[in-house]
Scaffold this active site. Sequence first.
Site, mmCIF file in Angstrom:
data_model
loop_
_atom_site.group_PDB
_atom_site.id
_atom_site.type_symbol
_atom_site.label_atom_id
_atom_site.label_comp_id
_atom_site.label_asym_id
_atom_site.label_seq_id
_atom_site.Cartn_x
_atom_site.Cartn_y
_atom_site.Cartn_z
ATOM 1 N N LYS A 93 0.849 -1.026 0.002
ATOM 2 C CA LYS A 93 0.038 -0.024 0.221
ATOM 3 C C LYS A 93 1.016 1.165 0.006
ATOM 4 C CE LYS A 93 -3.679 2.181 0.331
ATOM 5 N NZ LYS A 93 -3.726 2.825 -1.001
ATOM 6 N N GLN A 114 7.085 3.916 3.874
ATOM 7 C CA GLN A 114 5.914 3.538 3.842
ATOM 8 C C GLN A 114 5.593 2.196 4.734
ATOM 9 O OE1 GLN A 114 3.758 5.591 1.548
ATOM 10 N NE2 GLN A 114 2.117 5.027 2.858
ATOM 11 N N LYS A 129 5.493 1.599 -3.213
ATOM 12 C CA LYS A 129 5.328 3.162 -3.600
ATOM 13 C C LYS A 129 5.467 2.947 -5.059
ATOM 14 C CE LYS A 129 4.805 7.415 -2.236
ATOM 15 N NZ LYS A 129 4.178 7.835 -0.900
ATOM 16 N N ASP A 169 -0.097 10.930 -4.288
ATOM 17 C CA ASP A 169 1.151 11.417 -3.842
ATOM 18 C C ASP A 169 1.321 12.885 -4.629
ATOM 19 O OD1 ASP A 169 3.164 10.886 -1.623
ATOM 20 O OD2 ASP A 169 4.482 11.500 -3.456
ATOM 21 N N THR A 212 -4.518 13.707 5.434
ATOM 22 C CA THR A 212 -3.070 13.873 5.875
ATOM 23 C C THR A 212 -2.673 15.087 6.781
ATOM 24 O OG1 THR A 212 -2.555 12.652 3.566
ATOM 25 C CG2 THR A 212 -0.520 13.578 4.969
HETATM 26 P P1 NDP Z 1 0.772 17.887 -4.141
HETATM 27 O O1 NDP Z 1 1.175 17.372 -5.536
HETATM 28 O O2 NDP Z 1 -0.572 18.231 -3.781
HETATM 29 O O3 NDP Z 1 1.495 19.353 -3.384
HETATM 30 C C1 NDP Z 1 3.055 19.164 -3.444
HETATM 31 C C2 NDP Z 1 3.323 20.671 -2.981
HETATM 32 O O4 NDP Z 1 4.652 20.593 -2.607
HETATM 33 C C3 NDP Z 1 3.306 21.687 -4.135
HETATM 34 O O5 NDP Z 1 2.785 22.953 -3.243
HETATM 35 C C4 NDP Z 1 4.556 21.528 -4.810
HETATM 36 O O6 NDP Z 1 4.687 22.844 -5.516
HETATM 37 C C5 NDP Z 1 5.426 21.290 -3.688
HETATM 38 N N1 NDP Z 1 6.711 20.846 -4.021
HETATM 39 C C6 NDP Z 1 6.799 19.295 -4.785
HETATM 40 N N2 NDP Z 1 7.836 19.215 -5.238
HETATM 41 C C7 NDP Z 1 8.745 20.192 -4.667
HETATM 42 C C8 NDP Z 1 9.973 20.402 -5.008
HETATM 43 N N3 NDP Z 1 10.892 19.481 -5.417
HETATM 44 N N4 NDP Z 1 10.461 21.667 -4.164
HETATM 45 C C9 NDP Z 1 9.752 22.453 -3.712
HETATM 46 N N5 NDP Z 1 8.633 22.263 -3.397
HETATM 47 C C10 NDP Z 1 7.998 21.254 -4.070
HETATM 48 O O7 NDP Z 1 1.221 16.645 -3.204
HETATM 49 P P2 NDP Z 1 1.005 16.413 -1.633
HETATM 50 O O8 NDP Z 1 0.387 17.492 -0.898
HETATM 51 O O9 NDP Z 1 0.196 15.180 -1.812
HETATM 52 O O10 NDP Z 1 2.493 15.745 -0.941
HETATM 53 C C11 NDP Z 1 3.300 16.694 -0.227
HETATM 54 C C12 NDP Z 1 4.291 15.766 0.597
HETATM 55 O O11 NDP Z 1 3.384 14.915 1.173
HETATM 56 C C13 NDP Z 1 4.980 14.693 -0.201
HETATM 57 O O12 NDP Z 1 6.322 14.554 0.541
HETATM 58 C C14 NDP Z 1 4.173 13.535 0.077
HETATM 59 O O13 NDP Z 1 4.710 12.452 -0.040
HETATM 60 C C15 NDP Z 1 3.780 13.524 1.342
HETATM 61 N N6 NDP Z 1 2.504 12.878 1.829
HETATM 62 C C16 NDP Z 1 1.347 12.903 1.114
HETATM 63 C C17 NDP Z 1 0.168 12.255 1.565
HETATM 64 C C18 NDP Z 1 -1.012 12.399 0.705
HETATM 65 O O14 NDP Z 1 -2.003 11.666 1.136
HETATM 66 N N7 NDP Z 1 -1.241 13.016 -0.395
HETATM 67 C C19 NDP Z 1 0.400 11.383 2.467
HETATM 68 C C20 NDP Z 1 1.545 11.558 3.254
HETATM 69 C C21 NDP Z 1 2.496 12.072 2.984
HETATM 70 P P3 NDP Z 1 4.554 22.686 -6.868
HETATM 71 O O15 NDP Z 1 3.155 22.876 -7.352
HETATM 72 O O16 NDP Z 1 5.283 23.968 -7.392
HETATM 73 O O17 NDP Z 1 5.295 21.641 -7.571
HETATM 74 O O1 2IT Z 2 3.001 9.030 1.693
HETATM 75 C C1 2IT Z 2 1.850 8.487 1.619
HETATM 76 O O2 2IT Z 2 1.605 7.856 2.782
HETATM 77 C C2 2IT Z 2 1.006 8.760 0.754
HETATM 78 N N1 2IT Z 2 1.233 9.271 -0.360
HETATM 79 C C3 2IT Z 2 -0.578 8.159 0.962
HETATM 80 C C4 2IT Z 2 -0.430 6.717 0.446
HETATM 81 C C5 2IT Z 2 -1.869 6.008 0.555
HETATM 82 O O3 2IT Z 2 -2.025 4.845 0.022
HETATM 83 O O4 2IT Z 2 -2.633 6.495 0.888
#
Ligand code: NDP
Ligand code: 2IT
Length: 448
Positions: A93, A114, A129, A169, A212
């Site tokens: 997952k 993860q 992943k 993600d 999250t």
């Molecule tokens: P999104 O794509 O919704 O948003 C990502 C954000 O981070 C955007 O504002 C983006 O800016 C910025 N960003 C991405 N890459 C970079 C970079 N290399 N440098 C600077 N800014 C960056 O993703 P999520 O909000 O879903 O994910 C954000 C983080 O949270 C990640 O690390 C992800 O692995 C983690 N995460 C997500 C979960 C989920 O349920 N979605 C669960 C647990 C963890 P821009 O638009 O300019 O690229």
């Molecule tokens: O990093 C993470 O935990 C996620 N991007 C969410 C993964 C999931 O299966 O909901």
Amino acid sequence: MEIKNQYLLDLLKRTEQRNANEPEFIQAVTEVFATLEPVIEKRQDLVDAGVLERIVEPERQIIFRVPWVDDNGKMHVNRGFRVQFNSAIGPYKGGIRLHPSVNLNIIKFLGFEQTFKNSLTTLPMGGGKGGSDFDPKGKSDNEIMNFCQSFMTELYRHIGADLDVPAGDIGTGAREIGFMFGQYKRIKNEWVGVLTGKGLHYGGSLARKQATGYGLCYFTNEMLQANGTSFEGKTVLVSGSGNVAIYACEKATEYGAKVVAMSDSNGYIYDKDGIDLNAVKQIKEVERKRIKEYLSYRPNAEYHEGCKGIWTIPCDIALPCATQNEIDGESAKILVKNGCKVVSEGANMPSTPEAIDTYLSNGLLYGPAKAANAGGVATSGLEMTQNSMRLSWTFEEVDEKLHAIMRSIFKACDDASKEYGMPGNYMAGANIAGFIKVAEAMKSQGNV
Ligand code: NDP
Ligand code: 2IT
């Protein structure tokens, strides 16, 4: 973070040699090993069962070609990945990341993390992943659909509701999950909960979108309360402005904090009066534009180019919610100098090892990613449950379960940190508690 145990040092060295040119993966393994020393010393049985040698090696790694055609009829080829890291406690997952920086190293570090995160959720989910170096920015809906369909045309044969359940993600939200789900259903001719983060009209769970960010604040709130403080009246920085950042900002504000800054990969906004989250949602969720646009809603706010500068704003609490290694040692020192007392991670591995050392040596409260951001995958687990039962819970029911899970994750980290002689070190607590459950399961299942 220094490792002294010879067995762990030797295994880390072998892992480095076998995974040369994978710095983020090695960073993630090193952090876990550095906190497992007291466990290894107590649990020779786990060493004898070869659990650690096995846990650093993914069960299966799939790399594939993803050809797709843009709106001008031009062919593009991206690379697709799915790393099925560990299935000891449940089906693989984990999310799918679509970002130009994606490579095997990034997907392996995320899959490794993860595995422990999913173990902490209390739900039966293994670790995996996936992703691609495809860049969704600036693509039309049609191009996104073409890519997602091509990606799933290969991925479908490797996943399944009881085998491997991907989700969102970076770069993968409800739109992309919808296109991937549609293609899976079409190829397999079956409707099953093979992806999570689905739309609410077709099997998605209420509160998954918020999970999250909300979960991060639930965890952080537990950590604050256990240390005699709260969000009330605190100044907060939230990096990123995507799914995690937006709902972290929403819940922190609900808890009485003032979020003064958010960012994207181009720059950051500073609004001393507190972020207008409706403006951010309009810019990011509806229009898919840059955070700079915030100034047209709030002309008195500031915009600065470059994302690192956000950490120079004085704050009480920092919630990094963008990407890996976004806070380096230098930024961490500036945060501390400016009076920051708490760092809690919404993104995966957003702090470099130097940054973590700075937090710990200065007595900050540090909420590590694999515990603090586990609310997203936990709610994915709840989506799987609802799909299997063929019913849907209300927002309140899901949110309540999420809250209870985040409380139990904090307790597990706190208890483990105390039991293994590192009270208050929630990073050690998270790694130990997450590891022990997976390790026991692996040992029980024999040499597989
Ligand atoms: P999104 O794509 O919704 O948003 C990502 C954000 O981070 C955007 O504002 C983006 O800016 C910025 N960003 C991405 N890459 C970079 C970079 N290399 N440098 C600077 N800014 C960056 O993703 P999520 O909000 O879903 O994910 C954000 C983080 O949270 C990640 O690390 C992800 O692995 C983690 N995460 C997500 C979960 C989920 O349920 N979605 C669960 C647990 C963890 P821009 O638009 O300019 O690229
Ligand atoms: O990093 C993470 O935990 C996620 N991007 C969410 C993964 C999931 O299966 O909901």
